[in-house]
Enzyme design. Structure first.
Site, PDB file in Angstrom:
ATOM      1  N   HIS B 154       7.333 -15.140 -16.344  1.00  0.00           N
ATOM      2  CA  HIS B 154       6.268 -14.749 -15.423  1.00  0.00           C
ATOM      3  C   HIS B 154       6.314 -15.659 -14.213  1.00  0.00           C
ATOM      4  O   HIS B 154       6.572 -16.860 -14.340  1.00  0.00           O
ATOM      5  CB  HIS B 154       4.908 -14.897 -16.122  1.00  0.00           C
ATOM      6  CG  HIS B 154       3.761 -15.051 -15.176  1.00  0.00           C
ATOM      7  ND1 HIS B 154       3.133 -16.259 -14.942  1.00  0.00           N
ATOM      8  CD2 HIS B 154       3.138 -14.152 -14.380  1.00  0.00           C
ATOM      9  CE1 HIS B 154       2.171 -16.090 -14.054  1.00  0.00           C
ATOM     10  NE2 HIS B 154       2.153 -14.830 -13.690  1.00  0.00           N
ATOM     11  N   ASN B 156       4.173 -16.147 -10.173  1.00  0.00           N
ATOM     12  CA  ASN B 156       3.115 -15.689  -9.280  1.00  0.00           C
ATOM     13  C   ASN B 156       2.976 -16.724  -8.172  1.00  0.00           C
ATOM     14  O   ASN B 156       2.797 -17.900  -8.447  1.00  0.00           O
ATOM     15  CB  ASN B 156       1.797 -15.557 -10.081  1.00  0.00           C
ATOM     16  CG  ASN B 156       0.575 -15.343  -9.200  1.00  0.00           C
ATOM     17  OD1 ASN B 156      -0.376 -16.105  -9.266  1.00  0.00           O
ATOM     18  ND2 ASN B 156       0.600 -14.314  -8.373  1.00  0.00           N
ATOM     19  N   TYR B 157       3.145 -16.291  -6.926  1.00  0.00           N
ATOM     20  CA  TYR B 157       2.945 -17.196  -5.776  1.00  0.00           C
ATOM     21  C   TYR B 157       1.986 -16.528  -4.810  1.00  0.00           C
ATOM     22  O   TYR B 157       2.097 -15.323  -4.568  1.00  0.00           O
ATOM     23  CB  TYR B 157       4.288 -17.560  -5.125  1.00  0.00           C
ATOM     24  CG  TYR B 157       5.093 -18.423  -6.067  1.00  0.00           C
ATOM     25  CD1 TYR B 157       4.918 -19.798  -6.087  1.00  0.00           C
ATOM     26  CD2 TYR B 157       5.961 -17.841  -6.998  1.00  0.00           C
ATOM     27  CE1 TYR B 157       5.607 -20.601  -6.997  1.00  0.00           C
ATOM     28  CE2 TYR B 157       6.649 -18.630  -7.917  1.00  0.00           C
ATOM     29  CZ  TYR B 157       6.459 -20.005  -7.916  1.00  0.00           C
ATOM     30  OH  TYR B 157       7.115 -20.785  -8.829  1.00  0.00           O
ATOM     31  N   GLY B 307     -11.949  -4.501  -9.213  1.00  0.00           N
ATOM     32  CA  GLY B 307     -11.442  -3.234  -8.700  1.00  0.00           C
ATOM     33  C   GLY B 307     -10.034  -3.279  -8.159  1.00  0.00           C
ATOM     34  O   GLY B 307      -9.653  -2.457  -7.332  1.00  0.00           O
ATOM     35  N   GLY B 308      -9.228  -4.225  -8.622  1.00  0.00           N
ATOM     36  CA  GLY B 308      -7.809  -4.198  -8.271  1.00  0.00           C
ATOM     37  C   GLY B 308      -7.160  -2.965  -8.882  1.00  0.00           C
ATOM     38  O   GLY B 308      -7.755  -2.287  -9.721  1.00  0.00           O
ATOM     39  N   ARG B 309      -5.912  -2.673  -8.452  1.00  0.00           N
ATOM     40  CA  ARG B 309      -5.234  -1.482  -8.999  1.00  0.00           C
ATOM     41  C   ARG B 309      -4.823  -1.772 -10.444  1.00  0.00           C
ATOM     42  O   ARG B 309      -3.963  -2.623 -10.708  1.00  0.00           O
ATOM     43  CB  ARG B 309      -4.009  -1.145  -8.148  1.00  0.00           C
ATOM     44  CG  ARG B 309      -3.288   0.109  -8.629  1.00  0.00           C
ATOM     45  CD  ARG B 309      -2.159   0.522  -7.692  1.00  0.00           C
ATOM     46  NE  ARG B 309      -1.491   1.709  -8.207  1.00  0.00           N
ATOM     47  CZ  ARG B 309      -0.372   1.677  -8.931  1.00  0.00           C
ATOM     48  NH1 ARG B 309       0.223   0.542  -9.209  1.00  0.00           N
ATOM     49  NH2 ARG B 309       0.157   2.816  -9.377  1.00  0.00           N
ATOM     50  N   ILE B 310      -5.480  -1.072 -11.382  1.00  0.00           N
ATOM     51  CA  ILE B 310      -5.328  -1.343 -12.814  1.00  0.00           C
ATOM     52  C   ILE B 310      -3.868  -1.365 -13.250  1.00  0.00           C
ATOM     53  O   ILE B 310      -3.429  -2.260 -13.966  1.00  0.00           O
ATOM     54  CB  ILE B 310      -6.088  -0.273 -13.648  1.00  0.00           C
ATOM     55  CG1 ILE B 310      -7.567  -0.244 -13.288  1.00  0.00           C
ATOM     56  CG2 ILE B 310      -5.897  -0.510 -15.136  1.00  0.00           C
ATOM     57  CD1 ILE B 310      -8.253  -1.555 -13.402  1.00  0.00           C
ATOM     58  N   SER B 312      -1.182  -1.925 -11.643  1.00  0.00           N
ATOM     59  CA  SER B 312      -0.421  -3.075 -11.141  1.00  0.00           C
ATOM     60  C   SER B 312      -0.795  -4.337 -11.893  1.00  0.00           C
ATOM     61  O   SER B 312       0.062  -5.169 -12.203  1.00  0.00           O
ATOM     62  CB  SER B 312      -0.684  -3.275  -9.645  1.00  0.00           C
ATOM     63  OG  SER B 312      -0.293  -2.143  -8.930  1.00  0.00           O
TER      64      SER B 312
END
Lengths: 349, 349
Positions: B154, B156-157, B307-310, B312
Site C-alpha cells: 500500500h 499513499n502520498y 461522501g468520497g467515491r465509495i 475508489s
C-alpha cells in the site's frame, strides 16, 4: 484506496479485562451477593442462557454438527459463553454468544451506550470524569448458511443498568432485535419471517411492530452506500416505558421466536441448487455485511474499542467474503431488485 | 457477535458531492484560475498523475493485464482517476487512485484532518461552526497479489492546504507512506523493501527513516488485536518543517521508489508453489487487512463518512477474505513467527 486525508491512529482504551477460560460454566455469571434471584439482572441472565441452550439445540439438529463452546470469567466479575459452529453441514458459521459484564465506564461510554438524547444531555451537563457503575447482559447471534439461497440471520437481546452517578438516578433499559439478510428477495420467506415477528409484537403491543420494523431499517443502514444491510426485522433500544417484567416477557417472547421465524427458511433452501454466479453474489453480499459490522455497528465497534473478547465479537464475521470493484447488477435482474429493496425498505406484511 | 451495548446508528454527513464520469480526463483537476503552475497544488497534482502513469505501466508489464480506468469530475470542482486491475494474472486486485478535492469542511473535519495536537487545540479554541476552505490532492494504492507468497503493498502520498479561518492562518502539510504486508516473514524481502525506503529517506534526511518507520508501525496498528496490519515501511504526516519544494522532492522520491521497492518481491514469488493451508492463511490475513481499513484507517473512514467515491475508497479491499473463529497458529510455526513480528515490530535494516 485511501482518501487524501489520513491522520494519526486512534488511541484505544481497553478497559474490560482479561479472560480466564473455564471448563465448568458457573450457574450464574452475575454477582451472587448483589444479583439475587428477584433482580432483573439475575432473571435476564437466566432467560438468555436458557435461550442459548434451546436455540443451539435446534441449530445442531438441522446442521448435524455440535457447537464448540468457549466459556470464560473475568477476575473483575462477569464472563461469557461463546458457542460456534464453523464449516458445518448447513452453516459456514453460526455463533451464539451470551455475556454478562459489570464494572465502571467513562461518562462518554455511558452517553454512547444510552443512545437516549435526553439522558445523553443530562450526562453531558453533569460533567466530571468519575466512572459510571454499570451492569449489562446480552445474547447475540449471527448465522451465515453455506447455500446462497438460505438467508443470514442476526439477533441480539440485552439488558442494561447503571447506578446513581453525579446526581443522575440509576437507569435501566432493554434493547434488542432480530433481522434477516437474504441475498435475493423471496416474498414468502419475508412474509414468514416478518409475519412471525409481527405476531410476537402484536401479542405485547400493536404499536411495537411498525415502530420496531422502521427502527430496524434505520439502524442497519450502510450509510456510505445508502443501502440497508439486509431486509430488516425488528430493532428496539432504550425500552423502559413500562414495568420491567412486562418488557422481560416481550424480550423473552422475541428471543424464543428466533427458531420458528428463521429455521424454516434455512430448511427450505439449504439444499437448493445454485450457480457459480449466485455463489459470487452471496460472497459480495457477505462483504457488505462486514462493512456494516466493522464501520457502523455500535455493538461491534464498542466491543472492539473497549476490550471485549475479540473472537466472540468477530464471530459475527462471515467465513468468507468478497469485494468486487464497481459491481453493478444488471437492470431488471433479481440482484437489482434486491438492492432496490435495500435502498427503499419495503413492507412485507 | 455483538457486545451487549448497542445504540443508535450514527448519522453521517455526505458533503463532497456527486461524480460526473468523463472519458477524457482534463489536463488538470485543479482550478485553472487559482492553481497556477507555480503553486504547490498544481505541482503536486502533476507529480501524482505522472506517478500514477509510471506505476501503472510497470504493474501492467508484470501482470500482462491493462488497468480499467474510471475518471470523474465534480460540479463543485476537483475529481479523480481510479485505475483497477481485478482478477489479473498476478494480482487479484491492484488499484491506483488519484484525487483532487477542494471545497469547505466543518471544523471537526479540520481537526481530524490535521492530526497536529497544537493546531487541533487552536481550532477548538477558535470555536464557531463556519466551514473551513481546503484543498487536498493525493495518490493512493493497494495491490493484493494472488500468490500467498507475494506480499500486499500500500502507498499513499498527499498534500493538504487550508485557507485562513477564524483568525488561524492558512495551513499546508504533506503526508504519506509506503508499507508492505506479506503473509510470512522472508528476511531478504524485508531487507530489500525497508532498505529501499531507508535509502530514499537517507537521501533527504538521515533522521527520516527511523522516525517514519516507527510512525508506520504505530499507525498501522489493529488496536483490538495489539498487532500491526503488516510489516511496515514508512509513514509521515503533518510534514511542514522545511521548504515545501524540499518536501515535494522527498514525496516525489518516495512515490517514484514504489516500483523498485515492491515489484522485485512480486516477480520473485508470483509463481511460488503453495499449499491449500497457505492459501487459507493468506485469506485470514486478508481479513485482518479489512479489519484495519474499515475500523481504524482514517483515510477510509473519513472518505466513507464524508461522501468520497465509495468504489475508489474500497478498491483497497481484497477480492476475497476469510474470518476463522479463534485461529491460533501452532507455536514455532512460520505463522506464529509472523504474528510475533506484528506484536513487537522488528528492525529489518
Amino acid at each position: 484506496g485511501r482518501a487524501v486525508v489520513v491522520s494519526r491512529a486512534a488511541t484505544m482504551q481497553r478497559s474490560i479485562g482479561v479472560e480466564n477460560y473455564v471448563t465448568e460454566v458457573p450457574l450464574t455469571l452475575t454477582r451472587p451477593d448483589l444479583d439475587t434471584p428477584d433482580t432483573m439482572r439475575f432473571r435476564f441472565e437466566k432467560m438468555i442462557r436458557e435461550a442459548q441452550n434451546s436455540i443451539c439445540a435446534a441449530i445442531e439438529e438441522i446442521d448435524g454438527t455440535k457447537f464448540r463452546q468457549d466459556a470464560w470469567t473475568r477476575k473483575e466479575g462477569g464472563g461469557g459463553i461463546t458457542r460456534v459452529i464453523q464449516d458445518g453441514n448447513v452453516w459456514e458459521k453460526a455463533g451464539v454468544n451470551v455475556s454478562v459484564v459489570y464494572g465502571s465506564m467513562p461518562p462518554e461510554a455511558y452517553r454512547a451506550a444510552s443512545g437516549n438524547p435526553e439522558l445523553m444531555q443530562r450526562i453531558k451537563d453533569a460533567g466530571g470524569s468519575s466512572r459510571v457503575p454499570f451492569f449489562a447482559a446480552g445474547i447475540s447471534s449471527v448465522m451465515h448458511p453455506k447455500n446462497p439461497h438460505a438467508p443470514t440471520m442476526h439477533f441480539n437481546y440485552r439488558y442494561f443498568e447503571t447506578e446513581e452517578w453525579n446526581g443522575i438516578p440509576g437507569q435501566w433499559w432493554f434493547g434488542g432485535g432480530t433481522d434477516i439478510t437474504p441475498n435475493w428477495i423471496v416474498e414468502e420467506d419475508m412474509k414468514h419471517f416478518h409475519g412471525s415477528y409481527k405476531k410476537v409484537c402484536d401479542r405485547h403491543d400493536p404499536a411495537f411492530y411498525p415502530k420496531f420494523k422502521k427502527w430496524c431499517d434505520e439502524y442497519f443502514m450502510i450509510s456510505h452506500r445508502g443501502e440497508t444491510r439486509g431486509l430488516g426485522g425488528i430493532f428496539f433500544d432504550d425500552l423502559n416505558d413500562r414495568d420491567p417484567s412486562t418488557i422481560l416477557a416481550f424480550s423473552t417472547d422475541c428471543v424464543n421466536s428466533v427458531v420458528d421465524a428463521y429455521c424454516p427458511l434455512v430448511t427450505r433452501h439449504k439444499d437448493d441448487a445454485y450457480t457459480e454466479e449466485e455463489k459470487h453474489w452471496q460472497q459480495v453480499r457477505r462483504g457488505r455485511y462486514v462493512e456494516f459490522n466493522l464501520v457502523y455497528d455500535r455493538g461491534t465497534t464498542f466491543g472492539l474499542k473497549t476490550g471485549g473478547r475479540i473472537e466472540s465479537i468477530l464471530m459475527s464475521m462471515p467465513l468468507t467474503s468478497r469485494w468486487e470493484y464497481d459491481l453493478q447488477p444488471a437492470p431488471g435482474s433479481k440482484e437489482a431488485d434486491f438492492i432496490d429493496a435495500c435502498k427503499v425498505p419495503r413492507n412485507w406484511v
